[in-house]
Design an enzyme around this catalytic site. Structure first.
Site, mmCIF file in Angstrom:
data_model
loop_
_atom_site.group_PDB
_atom_site.id
_atom_site.type_symbol
_atom_site.label_atom_id
_atom_site.label_comp_id
_atom_site.label_asym_id
_atom_site.label_seq_id
_atom_site.Cartn_x
_atom_site.Cartn_y
_atom_site.Cartn_z
ATOM 1 C CD1 TRP A 124 -2.928 1.401 0.369
ATOM 2 C CD2 TRP A 124 -2.089 2.479 1.879
ATOM 3 N NE1 TRP A 124 -3.636 2.482 0.524
ATOM 4 C CE2 TRP A 124 -3.006 3.000 1.490
ATOM 5 C CE3 TRP A 124 -0.947 3.142 2.700
ATOM 6 C CZ2 TRP A 124 -3.305 4.417 1.952
ATOM 7 C CZ3 TRP A 124 -1.086 4.190 3.125
ATOM 8 C CH2 TRP A 124 -2.381 4.994 2.740
ATOM 9 C CG ASP A 125 3.302 4.467 2.104
ATOM 10 O OD1 ASP A 125 3.104 5.104 1.146
ATOM 11 O OD2 ASP A 125 3.704 4.949 3.164
ATOM 12 C CG LEU A 126 7.430 -0.457 -2.322
ATOM 13 C CD1 LEU A 126 7.986 -0.703 -1.038
ATOM 14 C CD2 LEU A 126 7.212 -1.832 -2.957
ATOM 15 C CG ASN A 182 8.266 3.425 3.038
ATOM 16 O OD1 ASN A 182 8.810 3.695 4.028
ATOM 17 N ND2 ASN A 182 6.792 3.345 3.060
#
Length: 265
Positions: A165-167, A171
């Protein structure tokens, strides 16, 4: 306060501090050493809808494409230590970094999501309901109305893959056992097309939006029309958050939508 919060876990897991804390947006990470001298990272964070599934996802991935989980107690995680001095964001060109993201996502999303994770099947209809409530606040609701229309086309088939979801480029860290590994998932079950937006927005370059989108969909083997619709859904999600906070949608988000509109298969 950090010392007090960390103390029980340092004792329980036989850890000793090995450097100053590192502060993220939602967590504090303490470099530690285990009893055998192995470097690790103690992550302290509050539990919310996004972070509650992090240990579940990390256990499922078991170190394949992501940092390995060593122990967990609610929101506190003991993780293998990666090289925080070598983030993917430091690569000079975004095209190489985009391909790294794409290959990581191809592996991470190959797994079916564990059943206890939040689901895109629930998020998408709620987002459409919230959109209907905020569109009247905009002078020009057209771009977000188009995003909502695209989301409606795919919301009935939300997918069941394990999503990070937040790559984005910040990250992903270098490691000894693999060139690059993902960190900080905010996992959910859904369609891999919902994963592409962070790498389009991070280090934003309007002229690169279509290249990044095409590169990622090629590596992941995604249907480009569906991936485009889910990416417009992410633009909608972020824009609705902005509006609900009393702010305008970010120009970069609307530019991503404009660049992708009509850019399908």
């Amino acid at each position: 306060m950090i010392a007090e919060r960390a103390a029980p876990f340092l004792h329980r897991w036989g850890l000793r501090l090995d450097g100053p804390p590192m502060y993220g947006r939602c967590a504090v990470v303490l470099p530690v050493l285990r009893t055998d001298g192995t470097p690790a990272a103690l992550k302290l964070q509050d539990v919310d809808d996004e972070t509650v599934g992090e240990p579940v996802a990390l256990r499922a991935w078991n170190g394949e494409g992501a940092a390995r989980l060593l122990a967990a107690d609610n929101g506190t995680l003991l993780l293998e230590r990666l090289d925080s001095d070598r983030p993917l964001d430091d690569l000079p060109g975004t095209r190489e970094a985009t391909l790294v993201i794409a290959h990581l996502l191809a592996g991470l999303t190959a797994l079916k999501a564990p059943p206890e994770l939040r689901r895109l099947a629930d998020i998408a209809p709620r987002l459409l309901d919230r959109t209907a409530a905020v569109l009247p606040r905009l002078k020009d609701p057209g771009p977000l109305a188009d995003c909502a229309a695209a989301l409606r086309e795919v919301a009935g088939e939300p997918g069941d893959r394990l999503l990070h979801w937040d790559l984005h480029f910040e990250n992903v860290l270098a490691a000894d056992r693999a060139p690059w590994l993902a960190i900080d998932p905010k996992p959910l079950a859904g369609d891999p097309g919902f994963e592409l937006f962070p790498a389009l927005w991070n280090r934003f370059d309007a002229s690169e939006v279509r290249w990044r989108f095409d590169a990622m969909t090629d590596v992941l083997g995604l249907d480009r029309d569906r991936a485009r619709a889910w990416t417009l859904g992410r633009v909608l999600q972020n824009s609705v958050w902005q509006i609900e906070e009393g702010d305008a949608p970010l120009p970069e988000h609307l530019e991503i939508a404009e660049r992708l509109r009509g850019h399908g298969g």
